[in-house]
Motif scaffolding. Structure first.
Motif, PDB file in Angstrom:
ATOM      1  N   GLU A 141      56.246  52.739 -62.815  1.00  0.00           N
ATOM      2  CA  GLU A 141      55.163  53.441 -63.506  1.00  0.00           C
ATOM      3  C   GLU A 141      55.508  53.661 -64.975  1.00  0.00           C
ATOM      4  O   GLU A 141      56.658  53.940 -65.334  1.00  0.00           O
ATOM      5  CB  GLU A 141      54.894  54.782 -62.822  1.00  0.00           C
ATOM      6  CG  GLU A 141      54.353  54.647 -61.406  1.00  0.00           C
ATOM      7  CD  GLU A 141      54.116  55.999 -60.765  1.00  0.00           C
ATOM      8  OE1 GLU A 141      54.510  57.011 -61.390  1.00  0.00           O
ATOM      9  OE2 GLU A 141      53.537  56.045 -59.668  1.00  0.00           O
ATOM     10  N   ASP A 142      54.473  53.594 -65.819  1.00  0.00           N
ATOM     11  CA  ASP A 142      54.674  53.697 -67.268  1.00  0.00           C
ATOM     12  C   ASP A 142      55.229  55.048 -67.696  1.00  0.00           C
ATOM     13  O   ASP A 142      55.847  55.159 -68.774  1.00  0.00           O
ATOM     14  CB  ASP A 142      53.361  53.434 -68.006  1.00  0.00           C
ATOM     15  CG  ASP A 142      52.989  51.949 -67.969  1.00  0.00           C
ATOM     16  OD1 ASP A 142      53.885  51.124 -67.670  1.00  0.00           O
ATOM     17  OD2 ASP A 142      51.815  51.630 -68.225  1.00  0.00           O
ATOM     18  N   LEU A 148      56.283  46.144 -69.315  1.00  0.00           N
ATOM     19  CA  LEU A 148      56.794  45.289 -68.243  1.00  0.00           C
ATOM     20  C   LEU A 148      58.298  45.451 -68.103  1.00  0.00           C
ATOM     21  O   LEU A 148      59.007  45.606 -69.093  1.00  0.00           O
ATOM     22  CB  LEU A 148      56.455  43.822 -68.527  1.00  0.00           C
ATOM     23  CG  LEU A 148      54.972  43.469 -68.700  1.00  0.00           C
ATOM     24  CD1 LEU A 148      54.819  41.989 -68.989  1.00  0.00           C
ATOM     25  CD2 LEU A 148      54.168  43.875 -67.474  1.00  0.00           C
ATOM     26  N   GLU A 149      58.766  45.395 -66.846  1.00  0.00           N
ATOM     27  CA  GLU A 149      60.200  45.485 -66.578  1.00  0.00           C
ATOM     28  C   GLU A 149      60.755  44.103 -66.248  1.00  0.00           C
ATOM     29  O   GLU A 149      60.052  43.248 -65.684  1.00  0.00           O
ATOM     30  CB  GLU A 149      60.491  46.429 -65.393  1.00  0.00           C
ATOM     31  CG  GLU A 149      60.291  47.886 -65.708  1.00  0.00           C
ATOM     32  CD  GLU A 149      58.832  48.269 -65.715  1.00  0.00           C
ATOM     33  OE1 GLU A 149      58.438  49.109 -66.562  1.00  0.00           O
ATOM     34  OE2 GLU A 149      58.076  47.716 -64.881  1.00  0.00           O
ATOM     35  N   ASN A 204      62.630  50.410 -68.894  1.00  0.00           N
ATOM     36  CA  ASN A 204      62.459  50.467 -70.346  1.00  0.00           C
ATOM     37  C   ASN A 204      62.602  51.901 -70.855  1.00  0.00           C
ATOM     38  O   ASN A 204      61.744  52.427 -71.563  1.00  0.00           O
ATOM     39  CB  ASN A 204      61.077  49.907 -70.720  1.00  0.00           C
ATOM     40  CG  ASN A 204      60.933  48.443 -70.336  1.00  0.00           C
ATOM     41  OD1 ASN A 204      61.882  47.670 -70.460  1.00  0.00           O
ATOM     42  ND2 ASN A 204      59.755  48.072 -69.864  1.00  0.00           N
ATOM     43  N   ASP A 205      63.706  52.553 -70.485  1.00  0.00           N
ATOM     44  CA  ASP A 205      63.993  53.871 -71.023  1.00  0.00           C
ATOM     45  C   ASP A 205      65.175  53.753 -71.985  1.00  0.00           C
ATOM     46  O   ASP A 205      65.696  52.662 -72.240  1.00  0.00           O
ATOM     47  CB  ASP A 205      64.288  54.865 -69.895  1.00  0.00           C
ATOM     48  CG  ASP A 205      65.409  54.389 -68.979  1.00  0.00           C
ATOM     49  OD1 ASP A 205      66.054  53.356 -69.291  1.00  0.00           O
ATOM     50  OD2 ASP A 205      65.639  55.034 -67.938  1.00  0.00           O
ATOM     51  N   GLU A 206      65.590  54.871 -72.529  1.00  0.00           N
ATOM     52  CA  GLU A 206      66.671  54.824 -73.518  1.00  0.00           C
ATOM     53  C   GLU A 206      67.976  54.320 -72.917  1.00  0.00           C
ATOM     54  O   GLU A 206      68.759  53.633 -73.581  1.00  0.00           O
ATOM     55  CB  GLU A 206      66.883  56.222 -74.127  1.00  0.00           C
ATOM     56  CG  GLU A 206      65.715  56.710 -74.960  1.00  0.00           C
ATOM     57  CD  GLU A 206      65.989  58.067 -75.577  1.00  0.00           C
ATOM     58  OE1 GLU A 206      67.098  58.617 -75.306  1.00  0.00           O
ATOM     59  OE2 GLU A 206      65.125  58.562 -76.325  1.00  0.00           O
ATOM     60  N   ASP A 444      53.357  45.558 -56.123  1.00  0.00           N
ATOM     61  CA  ASP A 444      53.582  46.619 -55.143  1.00  0.00           C
ATOM     62  C   ASP A 444      54.592  47.606 -55.697  1.00  0.00           C
ATOM     63  O   ASP A 444      55.694  47.243 -56.091  1.00  0.00           O
ATOM     64  CB  ASP A 444      54.107  45.993 -53.848  1.00  0.00           C
ATOM     65  CG  ASP A 444      54.175  46.997 -52.707  1.00  0.00           C
ATOM     66  OD1 ASP A 444      54.040  48.205 -52.978  1.00  0.00           O
ATOM     67  OD2 ASP A 444      54.356  46.561 -51.564  1.00  0.00           O
ATOM     68  N   ILE A 445      54.225  48.912 -55.699  1.00  0.00           N
ATOM     69  CA  ILE A 445      55.135  49.918 -56.238  1.00  0.00           C
ATOM     70  C   ILE A 445      56.409  50.028 -55.415  1.00  0.00           C
ATOM     71  O   ILE A 445      57.447  50.465 -55.894  1.00  0.00           O
ATOM     72  CB  ILE A 445      54.410  51.283 -56.325  1.00  0.00           C
ATOM     73  CG1 ILE A 445      55.223  52.271 -57.163  1.00  0.00           C
ATOM     74  CG2 ILE A 445      54.142  51.844 -54.938  1.00  0.00           C
ATOM     75  CD1 ILE A 445      54.478  53.556 -57.464  1.00  0.00           C
TER      76      ILE A 445
END
Length: 483
Positions: A141-142, A148-149, A204-206, A444-445
């Motif tokens: 989730e954003d 995109l991952e 896509n986090d720090e 799919d999550i």
């Protein structure tokens, strides 16, 4: 927290790939002429393949001692579409040879009695496939990871199954019309299976948090079992009819090893926490059991002039689902406090079973000359795979679940003391309802748990059959005549 962890491990543990020829009874046919006729020889043929097909025909053999060697050389291809989703297919191309039958007859003073032996290879199956995904998808989730991952996922399977049968046959000719016989079938089965599954995502986090899961499964065992085949043949005029009954197998001995290892890294639970953990177990020297069913076969052969034809029908009874090996319960998840109720025996479970099937073979032979004949045949080879084996966690080691159809054509050359056969074999099968666990769907999550999808699987094989039969008693008779 414990409940969420259970859901994950149950999901990954069912991400196992089902197996093409490892759920069929009629994949191989044996001997020279008999193989070219797809086994439509229950009414009898003049070589010691009758030890396997119908021991009741042994009493009618003209030859006191026969040695047979036959091999099939083939190129087989298996493809399972979308093994990981997104057109990442499993595909296995195998080139090899299979020794089908080698054996002989023991000379008896009383010609009404015939004793024979044979070594048979009814199962020789191998599969090796790898599927991989490497791209950017919307996985997390954003709110946690905008955009995109990067996803890297891979699944691989390597499996090999083989069986060797020692057959000891005894037949007696009762009169000009009847012969009966019994074959003792000792089967040595060996099987090894390894599956690896992994999926990794970089958020896509720090911290560029790494989220992933991987699993490896292993099952291997050997087993020895016994079955008896009782047969009878009736001959009258141009007709010859055979009937056989094969007992359910009796387990003699065997052992094996089971292992299942799962690791997760920063997996998000339902309560929004991420954890890391492992689930691992391995148990060796487990007693193995493998079962083959009761079966009954009926066939008839007709000969007129230069032509002959045969048909054979065999019914195999079903086998209730059972455990090939029975692992003991023990700690599976570590740290154990995350899910102490999850025990290793459930995830090491390795089961087998069989649905009832009916197979039919038809064969035709035309004598072009005294020494040369043309043979054509076809047979179906229905899969005995039981869909209930897909249910629940465990190590699932069967690949094929589709029906196969075999077509054979070739020639047979008879010499004074021998017979030579040369033929081509083609086999094909497919299904559009192949149940593929462990599929990765980037939309799919629950990506790392995998999902079960219905996909298409295809099997094809083309092979060359070489067969040779040596009639030793003819050599002896000719030598005595020369002396």
């Amino acid at each position: 927290m414990k409940r969420s962890f259970i859901l994950f491990f149950m999901g990954v543990a069912t991400c196992s790939f089902l197996h093409a020829q490892d759920s069929h009874y009629w994949t191989q046919q044996y001997g020279t002429r008999s193989a070219l006729l797809s086994g439509a020889v229950l009414g009898g043929t003049n070589d010691n393949t009758m030890i396997y097909y119908n021991p009741g025909a042994l009493g009618f053999l003209d030859n006191s001692s026969v040695s047979i060697n036959a091999s099939a050389y083939g190129i087989g291809n298996i493809r399972v579409e979308n093994a990981l989703g997104q057109q990442a297919d499993f595909e296995s191309l195998q080139v090899g040879s299979v020794p089908l039958l080698a054996g002989g007859m023991i000379r008896m003073k009383d010609q009404k009695w015939k004793i024979g032996y044979a070594f048979i290879t009814p199962v020789d199956f191998s599969f090796k496939g790898i599927a991989r995904l490497d791209n950017d998808y919307e996985v997390i989730e954003d709110l946690e990871s905008p955009g995109l991952e990067e996803l890297v996922a891979e699944a691989g399977i390597t499996t090999k199954t083989s069986e060797i049968v020692l057959a000891l046959g005894l037949g007696r000719k009762l009169n000009e019309n009847w012969s009966v016989g019994l074959s003792n079938l000792f089967t040595v089965r060996s099987h090894s299976y390894q599956r690896n599954f992994s999926s990794y995502v970089f958020m896509n986090d720090e911290e560029r948090t790494f989220v992933g899961g991987n699993q490896s499964q292993n099952a291997e065992y050997y087993n020895v079992r016994y079955a008896a085949k009782l047969g009878a043949v009736y001959r009258s005029g141009n007709w010859s009819t055979g009937l056989t009954f094969t007992s359910p197998s009796i387990n003699l001995f065997g052992q094996g090893t089971l292992a299942n290892n799962i690791a997760v890294r920063n997996l998000k639970l339902i309560d929004d926490n991420r954890i890391s953990g492992v689930a691992t177990a391995r148990q060796a020297e487990l007693k193995s059991t493998y079962k083959s069913p009761f079966s009954v076969a009926l066939g008839t052969n007709y000969k007129k002039g230069n032509s002959s034809a045969g048909i054979a029908i065999q019914y195999y009874n079903s086998i209730d689902i059972y455990d090939i090996m029975e692992p003991a319960p023990g700690t599976f998840v570590r740290p154990a406090e995350l899910a102490p109720e999850l025990q290793s025996d459930r995830f090491l479970r390795n089961r087998a079973g069989a649905e009832s099937v009916l197979n039919i073979a038809v064969g035709y032979e035309h004598q072009l000359s005294d020494a040369f004949s043309l043979l054509l045949s076809a047979r179906n080879d229905m899969s005995y795979f039981d869909d209930e084996l897909n249910d629940g966690p465990g190590i699932k080691t069967t690949i094929s679940s589709w029906d196969i159809y075999h077509f054979t054509g070739g020639v047979n050359l008879d010499h004074r003391n021998s017979s030579l056969s040369l033929g081509l074999l083609f086999s094909t099968g497919n299904t559009g309802k192949y149940e593929q666990p462990g599929n990765i769907n980037p939309e799919d999550i629950n990506l790392l748990e995998g999902s079960t999808t219905i996909t298409r699987a295809r099997y094809s094989n083309i092979g060359l059959l070489l067969g040779y039969t040596l009639y030793l008693n003819r050599l002896s008779n000719n030598k005595e005549a020369g002396d």
